[in-house]
Enzyme design. Structure first.
Site, PDB file in Angstrom:
ATOM      1  N   ASP A  66       0.845  -1.193   0.000  1.00 54.59           N
ATOM      2  CA  ASP A  66       0.000   0.000   0.000  1.00 54.59           C
ATOM      3  C   ASP A  66       0.885   1.250   0.000  1.00 54.59           C
ATOM      4  OD1 ASP A  66      -2.298   1.850   0.804  1.00 54.59           O
ATOM      5  OD2 ASP A  66      -3.277  -0.107   0.867  1.00 54.59           O
TER       6      ASP A  66
ATOM      7  N   HIS B 293      -3.701   5.993   3.451  1.00 49.94           N
ATOM      8  CA  HIS B 293      -4.478   4.807   3.051  1.00 49.94           C
ATOM      9  C   HIS B 293      -3.908   3.534   3.671  1.00 49.94           C
ATOM     10  CE1 HIS B 293      -5.988   1.722   0.172  1.00 49.94           C
ATOM     11  NE2 HIS B 293      -7.031   2.531   0.054  1.00 49.94           N
TER      12      HIS B 293
ATOM     13  N   ASN C  23     -13.711  -0.094  -6.864  1.00 52.75           N
ATOM     14  CA  ASN C  23     -14.728   0.862  -6.419  1.00 52.75           C
ATOM     15  C   ASN C  23     -15.459   1.549  -7.565  1.00 52.75           C
ATOM     16  OD1 ASN C  23     -13.906   0.345  -3.769  1.00 52.75           O
ATOM     17  ND2 ASN C  23     -12.463   2.046  -3.760  1.00 52.75           N
TER      18      ASN C  23
ATOM     19  N   SER D 278     -11.212  -1.110  -0.425  1.00 56.61           N
ATOM     20  CA  SER D 278      -9.901  -1.036   0.232  1.00 56.61           C
ATOM     21  C   SER D 278      -9.997  -1.356   1.708  1.00 56.61           C
ATOM     22  CB  SER D 278      -9.299   0.361   0.060  1.00 56.61           C
ATOM     23  OG  SER D 278      -8.844   0.571  -1.254  1.00 56.61           O
TER      24      SER D 278
END
Length: 613
Positions: free
Chosen positions: A138, A171, A262, A338
């Site tokens: 990530d 994130h 998404n 996520s």
């Protein structure tokens, strides 16, 4: 030291002080409306207290004090009394504990490590992720965060090519907290709070990264003997090198978990779409698929992904900026597949803690058989095998893995395909399964499923169908059997109802529905996906399967787009034009084709529909 004696007469609420030159203390009188309070009273060390007729809750001999239920007026007197060193109304205190996010609760993780519903602390000796290594590919991790610093175990930064994978976006830190935020009495607690988390930074401060860096991150995870890879990242198209890396990780014994995407459409993002990755969709608190979550043929499971509260960097990062959402430092809520992805990665960590010998394939089998079925019975493209259930998965892992379980079989024995029926027709269905059939159902023409499990004559399940309630003509009988593991099998036949009416083999357009979704890049709208749903009925008004629908769409610039596709069992087919411009779109059905049926356009409820964006 000489002690002075004070006598309390609770019945008359008088405090009498036995001292030279002083004969009495102020008194208070009890009435029917007097309020009482629970008080903690500490007396001066020199006061010798004689308690008479008091409602004593506790006595503190060494401290020279009591806890007692007393009238409120007397409490006011004692507040000003010389022989009282301290007095306080009793009140509750609570232990310091972590916040249990609704998503962690929804996957029942706390019942695994906490032992009970809504637990917020780990019970020693329970499965909690200990010894399982989770690599989070990530934006990095705030490894000094108080909810992550003890479970953080290392990592690498492939963006800067150094050993400092510090999160500059936020994130990755949020995902790390979902997996394993610590049980430390503050903040939040993760799905597997004693798992070891590794930050593999492959995305920059804006949340973007190259395929080469992601492949390098997977390579690092293999080299460093990770157990789980969590990837809340993706692209709309595949890449052979990334697929090869995922395959090698899987073959090396790593469980690969990835977010489905998404875009809110039918189509799983990559790498989640690869066969050796677990594709995770997102649900809301009502167990609906989140509006943004992708779905499709590769959807494997779902997990909570809306309003998920987790860790954020303790310093300012990109996601704290107002143009990126203005999220809070330390902790914040986020939405997305996520967030659902690390939920599942955490559940996998619990499974591997329960049985470290399980292979990736066995872990996936456990997820398939223990997830809570949502939507259509059995696997479906919206929810996959369902909502992950950590408690059931760990129980299955503790019991030695998933037992062999074949799908059930179901057959419509009578009537036979193509038969003509009339009046009341008894439909006979056979169903069997190696571990037991739990439900047998039937419907006519894709209508409501009717449970006929209790209609069993010792050989067949049966249903008495009153065909006089149907129009004469062709009708479909559908049967479905479900076993104890929620696996299903179906069978369908077509029969002709003839009760003396007119049989009509015609078809027409029953409805046209148009809609659109914005296509975004970050916060900018870069186009629109335009959807056209066509429903076709036969001459009797029943949904008609297998009709080839020909569609012409007029675009905002005056040009046209055409396409054709077949209707499903519900008589519908959906066309999509991707990333179009704003303006007016008009969809027109130009033809319907199906063997044995004639298209009567004059029967159409509508032939064209327009949508302005």
């Amino acid at each position: 030291m000489k002690k002075h004696k004070v006598v309390f007469f609770a019945a008359v609420l008088a405090a009498v002080l036995v001292l030279p030159n002083i004969s009495a203390m102020p008194s208070a009188t009890v009435t029917p409306n007097t309020s009482f309070v629970d008080a903690v009273i500490m007396f001066n060390p020199s006061a010798n207290i004689d308690l008479q007729n008091f409602d004593i809750i506790r006595e503190y001999d060494s401290l020279n004090g009591i806890a007692a239920r007393i009238p409120l007026p007397f409490y006011r007197i004692l507040e000003k009394s010389w022989f009282v060193s301290a007095i306080q109304i009793d009140h509750d205190v609570t232990i310091f504990q972590d916040t249990l996010d609704w998503g962690v609760d929804d996957v029942e993780a706390e019942r695994v490590w906490g032992g009970i519903e809504n637990a917020a602390d780990v019970v020693s000796g329970n499965v909690d992720g200990t010894g399982v290594k989770v690599a989070i590919l990530d934006t990095g991790i705030d490894y000094n965060h108080p909810d992550l610093n003890d479970i953080y175990a290392g990592g690498y930064d492939f963006v800067q090519n150094d050993n400092d994978p510090k999160d500059e976006n936020g994130h990755g830190t949020h995902c790390a907290g979902i997996v394993a935020a610590e049980d430390n009495g503050e903040g939040v607690i993760g799905v597997a709070p004693h798992a070891s988390v590794y930050a593999v930074r492959v995305l920059d401060a804006q949340g973007s990264g190259s395929i080469s860096d992601i492949v390098a991150g997977i390579d690092w995870a293999i080299d460093n003997n990770m157990d789980v890879i969590s990837m809340s990242l993706g692209a709309s198209s595949g890449d052979s090198t990334l697929e090869s890396a995922v395959n090698r990780a899987y073959n090396a014994g790593l469980v690969v978990v990835a977010a489905s995407g998404n875009d809110g459409h039918n189509g799983i993002s990559y790498p989640a779409a690869y066969s050796n990755a677990i594709a995770v969709g997102a649900t809301d608190s009502s167990h609906n698929l989140a509006s943004f979550s992708n779905y499709g043929a590769e959807q494997e499971v779902v997990a909570p992904g809306v309003d998920i509260y987790s860790t954020m960097p303790t310093y300012r990062v990109t996601l704290n900026s107002w143009w990126y959402g203005g999220l809070s430092q330390d902790y914040s809520e986020m939405d997305g597949t996520s967030m659902a992805c690390p939920m599942v990665a955490g559940v996998v960590a619990l499974i591997l803690d329960a049985d470290p010998t399980l292979t990736p394939s066995e872990v996936r089998d456990i997820l398939h058989t223990t997830s809570v079925d949502l939507g259509s019975t059995g696997w479906d493209s919206t929810f996959g095998y369902g909502l992950v259930d950590a408690e059931m998965a760990v129980e299955e892992a503790d019991s030695g893995g998933t037992p062999s379980d074949e799908n059930p079989t179901v057959t419509i024995e009578d009537p036979t395909n193509g038969e003509t029926v009339s009046d009341t027709k008894r439909v006979y269905i056979s169903a069997s399964d190696d571990n037991g059939v739990s439900k047998v159902e039937l419907n006519i023409d894709s209508g409501t499923w009717i449970d006929i499990t209790n209609n069993f004559d010792g050989t067949y399940y049966y249903y008495d169908w009153d065909t006089t309630q149907e129009s004469d003509g062709s009708h479909n009988i559908n049967a479905r059997a479900t076993d104890t593991a929620s696996q299903t099998d179906t069978d369908s036949i077509s029969v002709t109802v003839n009760n003396g009416g007119t049989i009509t083999d015609t078809m027409h357009v029953a409805s046209i529905a148009m809609s659109y979704e914005e296509v975004r890049w970050w916060f900018w709208v870069i186009g629109y996906d335009v959807y056209t749903e066509i429903t076709v009925h036969d001459g009797n008004g029943n949904p008609l399967e297998g009709v080839t629908v020909y569609l012409e769409m007029t675009l905002p610039d005056g040009s046209t787009a055409t396409g054709n596709a077949d209707t499903g069992t519900d008589g519908t087919v959906t066309f999509v034009l991707e990333q179009g411009d704003s303006g007016t779109y008009t969809s027109t059905v130009t033809d319907l084709q199906k063997t044995g049926y004639s298209y009567v356009s004059s029967d159409n409820v509508e032939t064209s529909e327009s949508l302005t964006i």
